[in-house]
Motif scaffolding. Structure first.
Motif, PDB file in Angstrom:
ATOM      1  N   GLU A  33      11.570 -25.572  14.346  1.00 37.70           N
ATOM      2  CA  GLU A  33      12.063 -26.725  13.583  1.00 37.70           C
ATOM      3  C   GLU A  33      10.968 -27.774  13.407  1.00 37.70           C
ATOM      4  O   GLU A  33      10.791 -28.338  12.319  1.00 37.70           O
ATOM      5  CB  GLU A  33      13.269 -27.351  14.286  1.00 37.70           C
TER       6      GLU A  33
ATOM      7  N   GLN B 264       8.552 -26.644  10.771  1.00 40.37           N
ATOM      8  CA  GLN B 264       9.122 -26.774   9.435  1.00 40.37           C
ATOM      9  C   GLN B 264       9.181 -28.239   8.997  1.00 40.37           C
ATOM     10  O   GLN B 264       8.945 -28.550   7.821  1.00 40.37           O
ATOM     11  CB  GLN B 264      10.520 -26.156   9.400  1.00 40.37           C
TER      12      GLN B 264
ATOM     13  N   TRP C  49      13.036 -15.430   2.457  1.00 40.03           N
ATOM     14  CA  TRP C  49      13.831 -15.783   3.625  1.00 40.03           C
ATOM     15  C   TRP C  49      13.377 -15.002   4.853  1.00 40.03           C
ATOM     16  O   TRP C  49      12.884 -13.887   4.741  1.00 40.03           O
ATOM     17  CB  TRP C  49      15.311 -15.519   3.354  1.00 40.03           C
TER      18      TRP C  49
ATOM     19  N   HIS D  39      16.679 -18.467   7.342  1.00 39.12           N
ATOM     20  CA  HIS D  39      16.186 -19.725   6.770  1.00 39.12           C
ATOM     21  C   HIS D  39      15.044 -19.440   5.793  1.00 39.12           C
ATOM     22  O   HIS D  39      14.384 -18.401   5.878  1.00 39.12           O
ATOM     23  CB  HIS D  39      15.686 -20.646   7.885  1.00 39.12           C
TER      24      HIS D  39
ATOM     25  N   ALA E  13      11.505 -28.705  -0.346  1.00 38.65           N
ATOM     26  CA  ALA E  13      12.927 -28.367  -0.222  1.00 38.65           C
ATOM     27  C   ALA E  13      13.141 -27.169   0.695  1.00 38.65           C
ATOM     28  O   ALA E  13      14.071 -27.153   1.513  1.00 38.65           O
ATOM     29  CB  ALA E  13      13.508 -28.089  -1.602  1.00 38.65           C
ATOM     30  N   ALA E  14      12.283 -26.158   0.578  1.00 37.12           N
ATOM     31  CA  ALA E  14      12.424 -24.962   1.408  1.00 37.12           C
ATOM     32  C   ALA E  14      12.196 -25.289   2.882  1.00 37.12           C
ATOM     33  O   ALA E  14      12.977 -24.876   3.753  1.00 37.12           O
ATOM     34  CB  ALA E  14      11.441 -23.890   0.943  1.00 37.12           C
ATOM     35  N   HIS E  15      11.131 -26.029   3.185  1.00 40.56           N
ATOM     36  CA  HIS E  15      10.835 -26.377   4.577  1.00 40.56           C
ATOM     37  C   HIS E  15      11.907 -27.294   5.158  1.00 40.56           C
ATOM     38  O   HIS E  15      12.305 -27.157   6.322  1.00 40.56           O
ATOM     39  CB  HIS E  15       9.472 -27.050   4.681  1.00 40.56           C
ATOM     40  N   ARG E  16      12.388 -28.218   4.355  1.00 42.40           N
ATOM     41  CA  ARG E  16      13.418 -29.135   4.846  1.00 42.40           C
ATOM     42  C   ARG E  16      14.721 -28.388   5.116  1.00 42.40           C
ATOM     43  O   ARG E  16      15.384 -28.623   6.139  1.00 42.40           O
ATOM     44  CB  ARG E  16      13.654 -30.244   3.819  1.00 42.40           C
ATOM     45  N   THR E  17      15.089 -27.487   4.217  1.00 39.96           N
ATOM     46  CA  THR E  17      16.295 -26.690   4.434  1.00 39.96           C
ATOM     47  C   THR E  17      16.160 -25.840   5.687  1.00 39.96           C
ATOM     48  O   THR E  17      17.103 -25.722   6.489  1.00 39.96           O
ATOM     49  CB  THR E  17      16.559 -25.791   3.209  1.00 39.96           C
ATOM     50  N   ALA E  18      14.999 -25.238   5.875  1.00 42.56           N
ATOM     51  CA  ALA E  18      14.771 -24.424   7.072  1.00 42.56           C
ATOM     52  C   ALA E  18      14.916 -25.271   8.334  1.00 42.56           C
ATOM     53  O   ALA E  18      15.556 -24.843   9.307  1.00 42.56           O
ATOM     54  CB  ALA E  18      13.387 -23.785   7.015  1.00 42.56           C
TER      55      ALA E  18
ATOM     56  N   GLU F  65      16.652 -27.983   8.753  1.00 43.12           N
ATOM     57  CA  GLU F  65      18.048 -28.366   8.968  1.00 43.12           C
ATOM     58  C   GLU F  65      18.876 -27.200   9.513  1.00 43.12           C
ATOM     59  O   GLU F  65      19.725 -27.389  10.398  1.00 43.12           O
ATOM     60  CB  GLU F  65      18.640 -28.890   7.659  1.00 43.12           C
ATOM     61  N   LEU F  66      18.636 -25.994   8.994  1.00 44.79           N
ATOM     62  CA  LEU F  66      19.362 -24.825   9.496  1.00 44.79           C
ATOM     63  C   LEU F  66      19.004 -24.538  10.954  1.00 44.79           C
ATOM     64  O   LEU F  66      19.873 -24.225  11.776  1.00 44.79           O
ATOM     65  CB  LEU F  66      19.052 -23.609   8.622  1.00 44.79           C
TER      66      LEU F  66
END
Length: 206
Positions: A43, A46, A95, A103, A144-149, A151-152
């Motif tokens: 995390e 990311q 992914w 993620h 966006a991809a790193h932030r979503t990862a 958060e997941l």
């Protein structure tokens, strides 16, 4: 024998069962702690990547807006219409999975391509604007991809921490108390049996 209304197994078989349950709970807690460390480490990676991509995104967007304004001032809105290619950018998200958490791991970027019939930007400012906008779009997708990862991974880390905390604060202490109670009962029973045998021996009873 009961603890908080729950029946505790007695005897040597009960002690063996509790020891096994306690060992299983302790191994489970260790595995959850290991999983938690891995999730938190990924995390952090990311989030740093998201911050870096976000900085690039904002810088390139600001530069693109500046070049765009210069280009429009030099060539007018007609020049802007000529500068935009018909083709669109293509972004694919790759992914991955870590400890069961799926993620985003990377972004594959394909820039728009002009056909031979399309005109190039009519002035240098608009050409710079196009380059900067392309960099901004790519950086925005990576952000966006790193932030979503992140958060997941953070959500799974929270659930993992709660499960580990439940084991450490509730299940393991309860099993330890139950095991101590059973071992004490066995110790008392063995002591009573030893006393009875000594008394029987002193009375000549077999």
């Amino acid at each position: 024998m009961s603890t908080h209304g729950r029946r505790v197994p007695v005897g040597r078989a009960g002690r063996l069962r509790l020891r096994r349950n306690l060992a299983t709970a302790q191994r489970g807690a260790d595995l959850l702690e290991r999983k938690l460390r891995l999730l938190l480490d990924r995390e952090r990676v990311q989030r740093r990547a998201a911050e870096d991509a976000g900085s690039v995104w904002r810088e390139e967007l600001a530069a693109a807006d500046t070049w765009l304004l210069r280009g429009v001032l030099l060539g007018g809105e007609r020049a802007l219409a000529q500068a935009v290619p018909v083709d669109r950018a293509c972004i694919d998200v790759e992914w991955a999975a870590l400890m069961g958490v799926r993620h985003p791991a990377a972004v594959a970027w394909t820039a728009p391509v002009r056909s031979p019939a399309e005109q190039m930007p009519p002035n240098t400012a608009l050409a710079h604007a196009e380059t900067a906008y392309r960099s901004a779009v790519r950086a925005a997708a990576e952000h966006a991809a790193h932030r979503t990862a992140a958060e997941l991974l953070a959500a799974e880390a929270k659930r993992t921490r709660q499960r580990a905390r439940a084991l450490h604060r509730h299940w393991i202490p309860r099993l330890q108390r139950e095991l101590s109670a059973v071992e004490l009962a066995l110790e008392e029973a063995e002591h009573e049996e030893a006393v009875r045998r000594r008394w029987a021996a002193s009375q000549g009873v077999r």
